[in-house]
Design an enzyme around this catalytic site. Structure first.
Site, PDB file in Angstrom:
ATOM      1  N   HIS A 201       0.869  -1.169   0.000  1.00  8.43           N
ATOM      2  CA  HIS A 201       0.000   0.000   0.000  1.00  8.43           C
ATOM      3  C   HIS A 201       0.906   1.218   0.000  1.00  8.43           C
ATOM      4  O   HIS A 201       1.765   1.372   0.873  1.00  8.43           O
ATOM      5  CB  HIS A 201      -0.905   0.010   1.230  1.00  8.43           C
ATOM      6  N   ASP A 202       0.741   2.101  -0.981  1.00  8.63           N
ATOM      7  CA  ASP A 202       1.684   3.201  -1.135  1.00  8.63           C
ATOM      8  C   ASP A 202       1.788   4.061   0.118  1.00  8.63           C
ATOM      9  O   ASP A 202       2.867   4.597   0.422  1.00  8.63           O
ATOM     10  CB  ASP A 202       1.360   4.050  -2.370  1.00  8.63           C
ATOM     11  N   THR A 203       0.707   4.178   0.886  1.00 12.40           N
ATOM     12  CA  THR A 203       0.793   4.961   2.118  1.00 12.40           C
ATOM     13  C   THR A 203       1.674   4.272   3.150  1.00 12.40           C
ATOM     14  O   THR A 203       2.395   4.941   3.901  1.00 12.40           O
ATOM     15  CB  THR A 203      -0.605   5.218   2.707  1.00 12.40           C
ATOM     16  N   THR A 224      -3.314  12.601  -4.719  1.00 16.04           N
ATOM     17  CA  THR A 224      -4.713  12.629  -5.122  1.00 16.04           C
ATOM     18  C   THR A 224      -5.603  12.486  -3.899  1.00 16.04           C
ATOM     19  O   THR A 224      -6.633  13.152  -3.773  1.00 16.04           O
ATOM     20  CB  THR A 224      -4.994  11.497  -6.121  1.00 16.04           C
ATOM     21  N   ASN A 261      -8.814   8.972   5.904  1.00 16.43           N
ATOM     22  CA  ASN A 261      -8.700   9.341   4.493  1.00 16.43           C
ATOM     23  C   ASN A 261      -9.422  10.665   4.274  1.00 16.43           C
ATOM     24  O   ASN A 261     -10.596  10.806   4.619  1.00 16.43           O
ATOM     25  CB  ASN A 261      -9.356   8.274   3.612  1.00 16.43           C
ATOM     26  N   GLY A 366       3.349  14.485  -3.201  1.00 21.10           N
ATOM     27  CA  GLY A 366       3.308  15.589  -4.147  1.00 21.10           C
ATOM     28  C   GLY A 366       2.865  16.901  -3.535  1.00 21.10           C
ATOM     29  O   GLY A 366       3.307  17.977  -3.945  1.00 21.10           O
TER      30      GLY A 366
END
Length: 432
Positions: A201-203, A224, A261, A366
């Site tokens: 999971h990228d997080t 995003t 989230n 980002g």
């Protein structure tokens, strides 16, 4: 991304960038997973030879394999409308510890046909299967499904049975595994190597890449989506936590990513698309000088699907009795100050519900390049905001691989290496 990791520094190089463009077919929004896989192969070819490979990606979405191991249709995008009618959770919070989101994996599976399915693989595991032939469920991503028992650290088998989901589709949960690439894949990219399990999971990978000292920090992984929370040794499964819509996701080394989230830069990205992609920096400079009292709830369902986001902001303001932004600069200011206020609420709730004091906020991803967002977040939280690294997920991915090879040590060592290798900027809160 390729990474050169030593005991003194970690250095990233972008080797290959490719589009991730969803496709709508017969009314359903899909991921173009074969295009993504080809981009992955092209990147491996350009980056090679690599001593190992690790994959991290987004959570929740999955591919289904039939009994022959073939993919049954392109994976459906979580922004597709098939789960819109789901308004109540079907996974008990005291078991899964997961924030209710209507597009969680458990809800998507309830809308899917599973009669032909033999295996469900989350997106990074699906890509890993095509590279190696191995079927597994990496733990950090499995914990985002609404079908993972955060206390037993296994699939929530009783829940799976109660929901009538076929147990056969759930592969063994794993972390720290290694598998060699298939011979045909090695021939295609020009070298042989191994796939190492990281925080897929990228997080989870991004939190590894947070350059924190000690444990009194909050993180915002901002892209995003924004994931806002704290790192804990154990989940928080109280009724207060459920009502606050906080999630308990597995992190590296048995940690818990206790977070909420929050919609991230998606709203701004969609505005830019509608405006024919003007240069962002002049817009941010104008927004820094603009003034508007308009505030939106970034998590309002109207902002989830693709579409005319400026019109939706105006509609939201009309519904809530506010004066809508009058121009693009005010619209950008509205979005960013709304995000900063959402971050403030999430950090305050995380501290209150977990009992973990927070002295600094680390904003990675980002969004860390957006100076206005970082400053507004410092102002809203009343805490210093350390911005960077931008590529926290790639750094965390690479460092976990490097640790498996004995190059670096524990989480504290990895974070120390990030601090010594990356250029970071601190934003102090301004008096209001």
């Amino acid at each position: 991304m390729s990474a050169d990791v030593s005991a003194e520094s970690v250095r990233l190089v972008e080797e290959h960038r490719f589009l991730n463009r969803p496709v709508r077919v017969a009314g359903t929004l899909h991921w173009d997973i074969l295009s993504l896989y080809q981009g992955l192969l092209d990147g491996l070819r350009k980056a090679g030879p690599a001593e190992s490979v690790g994959i991290d990606a987004w959570a929740i979405d999955y591919g289904l394999l039939d009994r022959d191991g073939a993919l049954i249709g392109n994976p459906v995008h979580y922004r597709d409308g098939r789960t819109e009618k789901i308004t109540e959770r079907i996974d008990p919070y005291e078991v899964t510890g997961l924030q209710f989101l209507r597009f969680n994996t458990v809800n998507q599976l309830a809308c899917d046909r599973l009669d032909r399915a033999e295996t469900m693989l989350l997106i990074p595991d699906l890509l890993g299967y095509w590279l190696t032939g191995e079927r597994w469920a990496e733990r950090t991503n499995a914990s985002t499904t609404g079908l993972y028992d955060v206390t037993k650290r296994d699939w929530a088998w009783e829940l799976i049975a109660r929901l009538g989901l076929p147990s056969r589709i759930f592969p063994e949960i794993s972390d720290g595994g290694v598998a060699a690439l298939r011979a045909d894949v090695a021939a295609e990219i020009g070298y042989t190597t191994s796939l190492a399990q990281v925080g897929s999971h990228d997080t989870a990978s991004a939190v590894v890449g947070v350059p924190a000292t000690g444990d009194r920090f909050a993180y915002i992984s901002c892209g995003t989506w924004s994931l806002v929370g704290v790192e804990l040794p154990a989940p928080v499964l109280t009724e207060e936590s459920r009502l606050a819509n906080f999630t308990n996701e597995a992190g590296i080394d048995g940690t818990t990513r206790y977070l909420r989230n929050v919609m991230g830069l998606w709203i701004l990205q969609e505005c830019l698309r509608v405006w024919d992609d003007p240069p962002l920096e002049p817009l941010l400079a104008a927004a820094a000088e603009a003034r508007t009292d308009a505030v939106i709830d970034p998590d309002d369902p109207s902002f989830l699907p693709p579409g005319d986001m400026p019109a939706r902001i105006a509609d939201y303001c009309a519904r809530t009795g506010q004066t809508a932004p009058e121009d693009r600069a005010q619209a950008v200011r509205c979005i960013l100050q709304s995000l900063a206020l959402a971050y403030q609420r999430a950090v305050a709730d995380a501290v209150r519900l977990s009992g973990r004091p927070v002295e600094v906020v680390h904003l990675v991803g980002g969004g860390s390049r957006n100076a206005l967002l970082c400053q507004l977040t410092a102002d809203a939280t009343g805490l210093p905001v350390v911005a960077g690294p931008v590529e926290a997920a790639a750094l965390g991915n690479a460092l976990v691989q490097a640790r498996a090879r004995g190059v670096v040590g524990d989480l504290a060592d990895m974070r120390d290496l990030v601090r010594r290798s990356e250029s970071l900027r601190t934003y102090e809160p301004r008096g209001q």
